[in-house]
Scaffold this motif. Structure first.
Motif, PDB file in Angstrom:
ATOM      1  N   GLY A  78       4.170 -13.775  -4.717  1.00  0.00           N
ATOM      2  CA  GLY A  78       3.000 -13.502  -3.887  1.00  0.00           C
ATOM      3  C   GLY A  78       3.360 -12.777  -2.607  1.00  0.00           C
ATOM      4  N   ILE A  79       4.466 -13.171  -1.987  1.00  0.00           N
ATOM      5  CA  ILE A  79       4.905 -12.506  -0.754  1.00  0.00           C
ATOM      6  C   ILE A  79       5.307 -11.062  -1.045  1.00  0.00           C
ATOM      7  CG2 ILE A  79       6.725 -12.508   0.998  1.00  0.00           C
ATOM      8  CD1 ILE A  79       6.601 -15.592   0.862  1.00  0.00           C
ATOM      9  N   CYS A  80       5.922 -10.822  -2.185  1.00  0.00           N
ATOM     10  CA  CYS A  80       6.305  -9.462  -2.570  1.00  0.00           C
ATOM     11  C   CYS A  80       5.071  -8.592  -2.771  1.00  0.00           C
ATOM     12  CB  CYS A  80       7.150  -9.511  -3.839  1.00  0.00           C
ATOM     13  SG  CYS A  80       7.802  -7.918  -4.336  1.00  0.00           S
ATOM     14  N   MET A  81       4.039  -9.160  -3.374  1.00  0.00           N
ATOM     15  CA  MET A  81       2.787  -8.404  -3.551  1.00  0.00           C
ATOM     16  C   MET A  81       2.185  -8.047  -2.196  1.00  0.00           C
ATOM     17  SD  MET A  81       1.979  -7.760  -6.688  1.00  0.00           S
ATOM     18  CE  MET A  81       0.260  -7.427  -6.583  1.00  0.00           C
ATOM     19  N   LEU A  82       2.224  -8.972  -1.264  1.00  0.00           N
ATOM     20  CA  LEU A  82       1.712  -8.692   0.074  1.00  0.00           C
ATOM     21  C   LEU A  82       2.524  -7.603   0.776  1.00  0.00           C
ATOM     22  CD1 LEU A  82       0.715 -12.095   1.706  1.00  0.00           C
ATOM     23  CD2 LEU A  82      -0.738 -10.171   1.124  1.00  0.00           C
ATOM     24  N   GLY A  83       3.836  -7.629   0.582  1.00  0.00           N
ATOM     25  CA  GLY A  83       4.690  -6.616   1.190  1.00  0.00           C
ATOM     26  C   GLY A  83       4.394  -5.216   0.667  1.00  0.00           C
ATOM     27  N   LEU A  87       2.847  -1.940   2.683  1.00  0.00           N
ATOM     28  CA  LEU A  87       3.401  -0.583   2.678  1.00  0.00           C
ATOM     29  C   LEU A  87       2.351   0.454   2.305  1.00  0.00           C
ATOM     30  CD1 LEU A  87       6.944  -1.018   1.091  1.00  0.00           C
ATOM     31  CD2 LEU A  87       6.384  -0.332   3.409  1.00  0.00           C
ATOM     32  N   GLU A  88       1.501   0.109   1.348  1.00  0.00           N
ATOM     33  CA  GLU A  88       0.421   1.029   0.952  1.00  0.00           C
ATOM     34  C   GLU A  88      -0.542   1.265   2.116  1.00  0.00           C
ATOM     35  OE1 GLU A  88      -1.851   3.265  -1.979  1.00  0.00           O
ATOM     36  OE2 GLU A  88       0.146   2.415  -2.115  1.00  0.00           O
ATOM     37  N   VAL A  89      -0.894   0.205   2.822  1.00  0.00           N
ATOM     38  CA  VAL A  89      -1.782   0.343   3.973  1.00  0.00           C
ATOM     39  C   VAL A  89      -1.122   1.185   5.062  1.00  0.00           C
ATOM     40  CG1 VAL A  89      -2.874  -0.962   5.855  1.00  0.00           C
ATOM     41  CG2 VAL A  89      -3.093  -1.751   3.498  1.00  0.00           C
ATOM     42  N   LEU A  90       0.174   0.985   5.285  1.00  0.00           N
ATOM     43  CA  LEU A  90       0.907   1.780   6.262  1.00  0.00           C
ATOM     44  C   LEU A  90       0.915   3.264   5.885  1.00  0.00           C
ATOM     45  CD1 LEU A  90       2.714   1.760   8.824  1.00  0.00           C
ATOM     46  CD2 LEU A  90       4.652   1.535   7.266  1.00  0.00           C
ATOM     47  N   LEU A  91       1.097   3.554   4.615  1.00  0.00           N
ATOM     48  CA  LEU A  91       1.062   4.957   4.164  1.00  0.00           C
ATOM     49  C   LEU A  91      -0.328   5.564   4.344  1.00  0.00           C
ATOM     50  CD1 LEU A  91       3.260   5.005   0.955  1.00  0.00           C
ATOM     51  CD2 LEU A  91       3.659   6.206   3.089  1.00  0.00           C
ATOM     52  N   PHE A 107       1.309  10.623  -3.824  1.00  0.00           N
ATOM     53  CA  PHE A 107       2.249   9.516  -3.691  1.00  0.00           C
ATOM     54  C   PHE A 107       1.511   8.200  -3.461  1.00  0.00           C
ATOM     55  CE2 PHE A 107       5.305   6.911  -1.275  1.00  0.00           C
ATOM     56  CZ  PHE A 107       6.280   6.814  -2.241  1.00  0.00           C
ATOM     57  N   LEU A 108       0.374   8.250  -2.759  1.00  0.00           N
ATOM     58  CA  LEU A 108      -0.430   7.035  -2.577  1.00  0.00           C
ATOM     59  C   LEU A 108      -0.936   6.505  -3.908  1.00  0.00           C
ATOM     60  CD1 LEU A 108      -2.586   7.745   0.579  1.00  0.00           C
ATOM     61  CD2 LEU A 108      -0.774   6.090   0.313  1.00  0.00           C
ATOM     62  N   PHE A 109      -1.392   7.416  -4.767  1.00  0.00           N
ATOM     63  CA  PHE A 109      -1.888   6.991  -6.077  1.00  0.00           C
ATOM     64  C   PHE A 109      -0.742   6.455  -6.939  1.00  0.00           C
ATOM     65  CE2 PHE A 109      -5.187   9.979  -4.749  1.00  0.00           C
ATOM     66  CZ  PHE A 109      -6.282   9.146  -4.877  1.00  0.00           C
TER      67      PHE A 109
END
Length: 128
Positions: A78-83, A87-91, A107-109
């Motif tokens: 679960g923590i890995c999924m959040l991480g 990263l996606e939100v940061l991008l 790259f986002l897709f």
């Protein structure tokens, strides 16, 4: 853009107010290069990724709390999924800010697809 010889507060002359931007430059939406269909597909893809992350997170947290033997393993998933979602939100933030070229939005897709794939694998592992 003003140069060093342009006064900051204006010269006080009548009619020296800046002109409003042209119609073609004043975009109503952030990305005026997208059609409404492309924008809808992008939003639906992001919504799918968010739903997948939330489902995987809830299931892994539930298994992590209810199982005593491998509980930490499920919590780590679960923590890995959040991480990865972070990263996606940061991008997305970097692209919206303009520091990342618009031509590289593929790259986002790709990253969203990888997050969805990890969500599927996490769900399979949680219920194995």
């Amino acid at each position: 853009m003003a140069d060093s010889k342009t006064p900051l507060l204006g010269s006080g002359q009548a009619g020296s107010a800046p002109e409003p931007p042209a119609k073609q430059n004043a975009a109503l939406y952030y990305d005026s290069t997208q059609t409404p269909v492309q924008r809808y597909l992008q939003i639906s893809f992001v919504a799918t990724v968010v739903i997948m992350v939330l489902v995987s997170l809830v299931l892994s947290l539930y298994r992590g709390i209810s199982y005593h033997y491998n509980g930490a393993l499920y919590l780590m998933l679960g923590i890995c999924m959040l991480g990865l979602a972070g990263l996606e939100v940061l991008l997305i933030y970097i692209i919206r800010k303009g520091d990342f070229p618009k031509e590289k939005t593929w790259f986002l897709f790709f990253m969203g697809f990888c997050i969805m794939l990890q969500g599927v694998f996490t769900d399979i592992l949680v219920f194995y």
